[in-house]
Design a protein around this motif. Sequence first.
Motif, PDB file in Angstrom:
ATOM      1  N   TYR A 102      -4.710  18.215  12.872  1.00 50.51           N
ATOM      2  CA  TYR A 102      -5.697  17.495  13.681  1.00 50.51           C
ATOM      3  C   TYR A 102      -7.129  17.955  13.439  1.00 50.51           C
ATOM      4  CZ  TYR A 102      -1.512  15.841  16.105  1.00 50.51           C
ATOM      5  OH  TYR A 102      -0.284  15.275  16.391  1.00 50.51           O
TER       6      TYR A 102
ATOM      7  N   ARG B 270       6.758   3.948  17.908  1.00 57.42           N
ATOM      8  CA  ARG B 270       5.785   5.043  17.765  1.00 57.42           C
ATOM      9  C   ARG B 270       5.287   5.472  19.148  1.00 57.42           C
ATOM     10  NH1 ARG B 270       0.169   5.546  15.521  1.00 57.42           N
ATOM     11  NH2 ARG B 270       0.046   3.321  15.127  1.00 57.42           N
TER      12      ARG B 270
ATOM     13  N   ALA C 217       0.880  -1.196   0.000  1.00 58.78           N
ATOM     14  CA  ALA C 217       0.000   0.000   0.000  1.00 58.78           C
ATOM     15  C   ALA C 217       0.903   1.226   0.000  1.00 58.78           C
ATOM     16  CB  ALA C 217      -0.857   0.017   1.272  1.00 58.78           C
ATOM     17  N   PHE C 218       0.614   2.184  -0.910  1.00 59.19           N
ATOM     18  CA  PHE C 218       1.474   3.366  -0.968  1.00 59.19           C
ATOM     19  C   PHE C 218       1.337   4.147   0.325  1.00 59.19           C
ATOM     20  CE2 PHE C 218       3.986   6.590  -2.581  1.00 59.19           C
ATOM     21  CZ  PHE C 218       3.419   7.810  -2.269  1.00 59.19           C
ATOM     22  N   ARG C 219       0.143   4.242   0.849  1.00 57.58           N
ATOM     23  CA  ARG C 219      -0.028   5.006   2.095  1.00 57.58           C
ATOM     24  C   ARG C 219      -1.278   4.499   2.788  1.00 57.58           C
ATOM     25  NH1 ARG C 219      -2.951   9.256   3.145  1.00 57.58           N
ATOM     26  NH2 ARG C 219      -3.526   9.495   0.966  1.00 57.58           N
ATOM     27  N   GLN C 220      -1.221   4.476   4.089  1.00 57.76           N
ATOM     28  CA  GLN C 220      -2.391   4.035   4.855  1.00 57.76           C
ATOM     29  C   GLN C 220      -3.502   5.021   4.617  1.00 57.76           C
ATOM     30  OE1 GLN C 220      -1.457   1.994   7.958  1.00 57.76           O
ATOM     31  NE2 GLN C 220      -3.387   2.027   9.055  1.00 57.76           N
TER      32      GLN C 220
ATOM     33  N   GLU D  77      -6.206   5.437   6.353  1.00 55.32           N
ATOM     34  CA  GLU D  77      -6.538   6.053   7.645  1.00 55.32           C
ATOM     35  C   GLU D  77      -5.286   6.719   8.196  1.00 55.32           C
ATOM     36  OE1 GLU D  77      -9.622   5.199   9.099  1.00 55.32           O
ATOM     37  OE2 GLU D  77      -9.415   5.430  11.243  1.00 55.32           O
ATOM     38  N   LYS D  78      -5.403   7.940   8.597  1.00 55.87           N
ATOM     39  CA  LYS D  78      -4.256   8.597   9.237  1.00 55.87           C
ATOM     40  C   LYS D  78      -4.314   8.254  10.720  1.00 55.87           C
ATOM     41  CE  LYS D  78      -3.196  12.378   6.144  1.00 55.87           C
ATOM     42  NZ  LYS D  78      -3.323  11.386   5.094  1.00 55.87           N
ATOM     43  N   ASP D  79      -3.568   7.168  11.069  1.00 59.68           N
ATOM     44  CA  ASP D  79      -3.662   6.744  12.470  1.00 59.68           C
ATOM     45  C   ASP D  79      -2.484   7.206  13.303  1.00 59.68           C
ATOM     46  OD1 ASP D  79      -1.717   5.259  11.305  1.00 59.68           O
ATOM     47  OD2 ASP D  79      -2.246   3.402  12.341  1.00 59.68           O
ATOM     48  N   GLU D  80      -1.619   8.023  12.669  1.00 59.50           N
ATOM     49  CA  GLU D  80      -0.467   8.503  13.461  1.00 59.50           C
ATOM     50  C   GLU D  80      -0.687   9.953  13.876  1.00 59.50           C
ATOM     51  OE1 GLU D  80       3.025   5.705  11.552  1.00 59.50           O
ATOM     52  OE2 GLU D  80       3.006   7.828  11.084  1.00 59.50           O
ATOM     53  N   LEU D  81      -0.023  10.315  14.948  1.00 56.19           N
ATOM     54  CA  LEU D  81      -0.202  11.704  15.471  1.00 56.19           C
ATOM     55  C   LEU D  81       0.586  12.668  14.602  1.00 56.19           C
ATOM     56  CD1 LEU D  81       0.010  11.013  19.271  1.00 56.19           C
ATOM     57  CD2 LEU D  81      -2.000  11.552  17.923  1.00 56.19           C
TER      58      LEU D  81
ATOM     59  N   ILE E  80     -10.445   7.704  15.535  1.00 53.25           N
ATOM     60  CA  ILE E  80      -9.556   6.563  15.288  1.00 53.25           C
ATOM     61  C   ILE E  80      -9.427   5.722  16.544  1.00 53.25           C
ATOM     62  CG2 ILE E  80      -7.147   5.962  14.789  1.00 53.25           C
ATOM     63  CD1 ILE E  80      -7.203   8.529  12.944  1.00 53.25           C
TER      64      ILE E  80
ATOM     65  N   PHE F 178       3.535  -0.638   4.834  1.00 53.07           N
ATOM     66  CA  PHE F 178       2.993   0.736   4.800  1.00 53.07           C
ATOM     67  C   PHE F 178       4.131   1.727   4.794  1.00 53.07           C
ATOM     68  CE2 PHE F 178       1.251   4.614   6.402  1.00 53.07           C
ATOM     69  CZ  PHE F 178       2.045   5.002   7.464  1.00 53.07           C
ATOM     70  N   PHE F 179       4.046   2.735   3.921  1.00 53.47           N
ATOM     71  CA  PHE F 179       4.983   3.847   4.083  1.00 53.47           C
ATOM     72  C   PHE F 179       4.370   5.083   3.464  1.00 53.47           C
ATOM     73  CE2 PHE F 179       6.977   4.674  -0.097  1.00 53.47           C
ATOM     74  CZ  PHE F 179       6.471   3.615  -0.824  1.00 53.47           C
TER      75      PHE F 179
END
Lengths: 10, 212
Positions: free
Chosen positions: B48, B5, A1-4, A6-10, B56, B175-176
């Motif tokens: 945000y 993380r 996957a090029f990018r997740q 869902e943006k699950d990171e802060l 999430i 994932f990247f």
Amino acid sequence: AFRQMEKDEL
Amino acid sequence: MNIFRLTGDLSHLAAIIILLLKIWKSRSCAGISGKSQVLFALVFTTRYLDLLTSFISLYNTTMKVIYIGCSYATVYLIYMKLKATYDGNHDTFRVEFLIVPVGGLAFLVNHDFSPLEILWTFSIYLESVAILPQLFMISKTGEAETITTHYLFFLGLYRALYLINWIWRFYFEGFFDMIAIVAGVVQTILYCDFFYLYVTKVLKGKKLSLPA
């Protein structure tokens, strides 16, 4: 996957 | 979620709390770049906005609220409550030289040309250079309080840990996110000079003073 769809990171 | 993380987020949280407590307890923001703090508040605000559109996890929402709350509280202390202690003469970095290119780049290089995605991309790019006014201010004053160096250490460490997190997620999850990774590498590189001084001076009990 090029990018997740869902943006699950802060 | 992985350990890199999680420790990265906790390191980021520690940095934000250290700074807020330092300013609040000492009733002074001497040596702190208000411009960098405004940029960080802008980074969190533009990143945000999805607080309003998607949920999430409790952790994700809680941390975002804390980051936004603390960053605005810090800006409030610097520019309003403790304005008299703000060292504007040394906080002279031209932030428009950061915001304009970053804004333009966010329009040119992004994953999706939608408002939320453009703002997220702007936030990622801006975060990578948001510390420059603070580092510039330290180079102008020639020194930094020890507590400020701890703040900068944890702030720099957080994105370095995120780089490891992205390696981990690429290896285990395939994932990247090239935009986040490139910006994160730039951001961490900007701290290298400081990391060197922090390890060779502050950790040996000396004061951080420049030129080294």
